[in-house]
Each structure stands twice: as structure tokens, then as C-alpha cells.
Design an enzyme around this catalytic site. Structure first.
Site, mmCIF file in Angstrom:
data_model
loop_
_atom_site.group_PDB
_atom_site.id
_atom_site.type_symbol
_atom_site.label_atom_id
_atom_site.label_comp_id
_atom_site.label_asym_id
_atom_site.label_seq_id
_atom_site.Cartn_x
_atom_site.Cartn_y
_atom_site.Cartn_z
ATOM 1 N N SER A 182 0.802 -1.221 0.000
ATOM 2 C CA SER A 182 0.000 0.000 0.000
ATOM 3 C C SER A 182 0.838 1.275 0.000
ATOM 4 O O SER A 182 0.391 2.284 -0.518
ATOM 5 C CB SER A 182 -0.962 -0.003 1.180
ATOM 6 O OG SER A 182 -0.271 -0.204 2.395
ATOM 7 N N HIS A 210 -5.480 -2.922 -3.049
ATOM 8 C CA HIS A 210 -5.107 -1.966 -4.100
ATOM 9 C C HIS A 210 -5.081 -2.585 -5.494
ATOM 10 O O HIS A 210 -4.805 -1.886 -6.471
ATOM 11 C CB HIS A 210 -3.755 -1.334 -3.785
ATOM 12 C CG HIS A 210 -3.775 -0.558 -2.505
ATOM 13 N ND1 HIS A 210 -4.217 0.740 -2.431
ATOM 14 C CD2 HIS A 210 -3.467 -0.932 -1.244
ATOM 15 C CE1 HIS A 210 -4.151 1.147 -1.174
ATOM 16 N NE2 HIS A 210 -3.697 0.152 -0.431
ATOM 17 N N LYS A 241 -11.548 1.549 -2.083
ATOM 18 C CA LYS A 241 -10.490 2.069 -2.943
ATOM 19 C C LYS A 241 -11.000 2.145 -4.385
ATOM 20 O O LYS A 241 -11.775 3.029 -4.679
ATOM 21 C CB LYS A 241 -9.234 1.239 -2.723
ATOM 22 C CG LYS A 241 -8.646 1.653 -1.358
ATOM 23 C CD LYS A 241 -7.718 0.735 -0.690
ATOM 24 C CE LYS A 241 -7.355 1.353 0.668
ATOM 25 N NZ LYS A 241 -6.902 0.400 1.651
HETATM 26 C C1 LIG Z 1 -6.773 0.298 3.047
HETATM 27 C C2 LIG Z 1 -6.254 -1.068 3.313
HETATM 28 C C3 LIG Z 1 -6.911 -1.941 4.176
HETATM 29 C C4 LIG Z 1 -8.056 -1.491 5.020
HETATM 30 O O1 LIG Z 1 -9.242 -1.419 4.297
HETATM 31 P P1 LIG Z 1 -10.391 -0.474 4.847
HETATM 32 O O2 LIG Z 1 -11.600 -0.949 4.153
HETATM 33 O O3 LIG Z 1 -9.994 0.913 4.513
HETATM 34 O O4 LIG Z 1 -10.454 -0.693 6.336
HETATM 35 C C5 LIG Z 1 -6.448 -3.228 4.274
HETATM 36 N N1 LIG Z 1 -5.356 -3.638 3.598
HETATM 37 C C6 LIG Z 1 -4.678 -2.817 2.782
HETATM 38 C C7 LIG Z 1 -3.477 -3.332 2.063
HETATM 39 C C8 LIG Z 1 -5.087 -1.503 2.633
HETATM 40 O O5 LIG Z 1 -4.389 -0.669 1.857
#
Ligand SMILES: *Cc1c(COP(=O)(O)O)cnc(C)c1O
Length: 391
Positions: A182, A210, A241
Site C-alpha cells: 500500500s 489496491h 479504494k
Molecule cells: C486500506 C487497506 C486496508 C483497510 O481497508 P479499509 O476498508 O480501509 O479498512 C487493508 N489492507 C490494505 C493493504 C489496505 O491498503
């Protein structure tokens, strides 16, 4: 609590230390948004630090689906899924997500954070080892620490180091990794991890927060690598995302999902997400799958950004995804660069420890299909200018 209490003193000390180290954080209020344009502290700017990769977060059809469903069935689900909070929109979304990633079943969670914690916890027994990449997302690390198993981290993307560690600790094991890291944007060595997991009869858990919607024609990083359920039995995707809504899901076999329904505490003991949110996500999912042009445009912008940054000699990282960080190193310098960019009209929130390892503060630039080529060129030009002026 009075600031004279031992706790008040502890908090005040930690806050002033963070300030002195350039590590103090506070949320900025995004006052208005239209696509990638936003107003921040009264200033108009272009956002280059959101995870809205496909430009769906303010898509009118998605907003209309949310509004229509809320009007028809209210705002709250009313209860946890297993009590009375599981609605037809949830059921339909789960089926559509499973189909989108080529798995028999999917299970909704309220957030990716909760999905990761719940899954790792549910799938481990005392005596199991949870092997995690050192750069895994905080939610995966927390899941490992809170699990009944023993957590062990391996050097980033180092499959040989992982194999050595697994040889030293035989027995049931989970291998847990981000698919796209991330804060770095690089891809995990998924085929090698899958092969190792198969050799060792370990369970591979992949968090594709992602990659889902972006890679593999939208099906995610696992599909992009030519892998399927047999290689990656536990697939986690998030909805906040690329899909531009909110929530997460786990996809896998019928048995896996039934097991999680019985065992995943962050699924069982929490209110189901609003059904209107599921309706909105169904629309976003359909758009993400249909609109291949969004991914094509994103790919063009990534190449354009990298070519421009390379021309200026900026410290690009090895990433082919919309996450394009520029390594700065010092946290205070990263903050100064972020402030200068914002003055020039580009919003890139600097990422500092402890989110990233000490000494690796960076500008985490993210691209979206909603950006235009001219906007990306403008960012590159502003970066060149700000970087030159760096102390
Ligand atoms: C953003 C993210 C999460 C968390 O997801 P949310 O729905 O925002 O809680 C989990 N794993 C990764 C790799 C992320 O980038």
C-alpha cells in the site's frame, strides 16, 4: 482528564515528542470535491493522494443507487448479519463479488481492517505460525498479533527467507501478504508464494485492497498473475479504494466462507453495513467491470507520470501500479515538500513513520482515471520545481 494526572502527562509528552520529530498528524478537511478537484483550507487543489483509482467515489450513478436504496429500505441494517441485518442487497453483492473474482462464495465485512483481523483470527489455532511480509498493511499485522497463532515477519518480498523461516518452524502455517503494497506500490511475488504455500501445505491469504478493480482487467492482482482459487484460497478485497464506496469482502470456497460465518468475530459481532451501501457498491462494481477505459486511462497516466518524473531525476520507486511514491527519507523534509506542493495546488499527503519504516518518509502519489494527462504533467512540473528548491 486533568493534564496533571500521570496519563495526561504521558499524553502531553508523547504529543510534544511527535511534534519535535516532524511526526505529528492531523486530518485535513476536504471541504468540497468534484472528481480530483477539491478545496482544502479554502484553497482549490488537485488531489493526488486518494485511493479512488477508477474515479468512482463520486460517480452520479453510484450516488443515485445509494439514495434510492436508502429511501426504499432506510439507512441502518438494524442488526448483525446473523441476527436480522442481512438484506437482499448484501446477498446480491456477495454473489456478484464472488463472480467478479472467480470464487464460489464471498462474505462481506464492514471494513478491510475488520476483514483482515477477523480472517486471520478465525483461521488460526494455537501452535500455528502466521508468516507475514514485513511491509504488510497494519490490519494484517494486527490480525497476526491478535491471532491465536504465533506471528513471524519475513523480509519484504523475500520468498527464500520465508522458506528458511518455514523450514525452521514446521507445522501448520499461514502465509499472509498484501498483493500490492500500500505504501510502495510494488506487487508481492504471488506465483512464488503460491508455489511455496503448495509445497508446504500452508494457507496463502492475500489482501488485494489496491489490486481489486485495477489489475487483472478488474479481477485483481491474483488474476493478473494468472493464479486462481487453488493457488490463493483466501482472497480479501476492499470496496473503499477502486470501487469508491466502503467495506470489504473475503472470497473463497464454500467451506471457507461457511467456516468464517461461524468463526470470524469481526463478522459476527458487528452491525451489518447499511443495505444502501451494498446497493451503491453493486452499481460501482458493475461500472468497474464494464468500463475497461478507466483502467486503460490509468495505465497511460502511470506511464506518463513515470516518464516525466524520470526525466527530472526524481526518486521513483519500482512500481507499475497507481501508487507512485517518491522517496524523501526525512519526515520533516517530506512535510515541507508536501506544503510546497499544496501551495502550487497539488495535494499529496506525506507518509511518515510509523506507517513506513524509519528514514523512509515519502510522498505517496496516487493516480486516478479521473486525472487528465495535463493534470499529471502539471504535477510533474510542480514536483520538479519543489524538489529543486529543497533545502
Ligand atoms: C486500506 C487497506 C486496508 C483497510 O481497508 P479499509 O476498508 O480501509 O479498512 C487493508 N489492507 C490494505 C493493504 C489496505 O491498503
Amino acid at each position: 482528564m486533568s493534564s496533571a494526572s500521570p496519563f495526561g502527562q504521558r499524553w502531553a509528552q508523547e504529543l510534544s515528542e511527535r511534534q519535535a520529530q516532524g511526526l505529528y498528524r492531523r486530518p485535513r478537511v476536504l471541504e468540497q470535491r468534484a472528481g480530483v478537484r477539491a478545496r482544502l483550507s479554502g484553497r482549490d487543489c488537485l488531489v493526488f493522494c486518494s485511493n479512488d483509482y477508477l474515479g468512482l467515489a463520486d460517480h452520479p450513478e453510484v450516488a443515485a443507487a445509494l439514495a434510492q436504496s436508502a429511501t426504499a429500505c432506510g439507512t441502518g441494517s438494524g442488526a448483525a448479519h446473523l441476527i436480522s441485518g442481512h438484506h437482499p442487497e448484501h446477498e446480491a453483492l456477495e454473489a456478484e463479488l464472488a463472480e467478479a473474482v472467480g470464487r464460489p462464495r464471498a462474505l462481506l465485512f464492514s471494513t478491510g481492517y475488520m476483514a483482515n483481523m477477523g480472517v486471520i483470527n478465525a483461521l488460526t489455532e494455537p501452535g500455528d505460525v502466521v508468516f507475514e511480509d514485513a511491509l504488510n498493511h497494519a490490519s494484517l499485522l494486527d490480525g497476526g498479533w491478535l491471532s491465536r497463532g504465533r506471528m513471524q515477519r519475513y523480509a519484504h518480498a523475500d520468498v527464500a527467507a520465508l522458506e528458511t523461516a518455514m523450514t525452521a518452524a514446521p507445522g501448520p502455517a499461514l502465509i499472509v501478504t498484501d498483493a500490492v503494497f500500500s505504501m510502495d506500490g510494488d506487487l508481492a511475488p504471488l506465483p512464488a508464494l503460491a508455489a511455496l504455500a503448495a509445497r508446504r501445505q500452508a494457507l496463502l491469504v492475500v489482501d488485494d485492497a489496491h489490486g481489486f478493480g485495477v489489475l487483472g482487467d478488474g479481477a485483481g492482482a491474483v488474476a493478473h498473475c494468472g493464479l486462481a482459487e487453488a493457488d490463493v484460497p483466501v482472497y480479501v478485497g476492499t470496496l473503499g479504494k477502486a470501487l469508491g464506496t466502503f467495506g470489504a469482502f473475503v472470497a473463497g470456497s464454500e467451506t471457507l466462507i461457511e467456516y468464517l460465518v461461524q468463526r470470524a468475530r469481526t463478522y459476527i459481532y458487528t452491525t451489518a453495513p447499511p443495505p444502501a451501501l451494498a446497493a451503491a457498491t453493486r452499481t460501482a462494481l458493475a461500472l468497474a467491470r464494464r468500463d475497461g477505459w478507466r483502467r486503460a486511462r490509468l495505465t497511460e497516466l502511470i506511464l506518463r507520470f513515470r516518464a516525466g518524473a524520470e526525466r527530472l531525476g526524481l526518486p521513483l520507486m519500482a512500481s507499475a501500479t497507481p501508487i507512485q511514491p517518491l522517496l524523501v527519507g526525512d519526515a520533516t523534509r517530506a512535510m515541507a515538500l508536501g506544503a510546497r506542493l499544496l501551495e502550487a495546488g497539488y495535494w499529496v499527503t506525506p507518509i511518515r513513520p510509523p506507517t513506513v519504516p524509519a528514514g523512509t518518509a515519502r510522498l505517496r502519489i496516487t493516480l486516478s482515471a479521473a486525472h487528465t494527462p495535463e493534470q499529471v504533467d502539471g504535477l510533474v512540473e510542480a514536483l520538479g520545481h519543489c524538489w529543486d528548491r529543497r533545502a
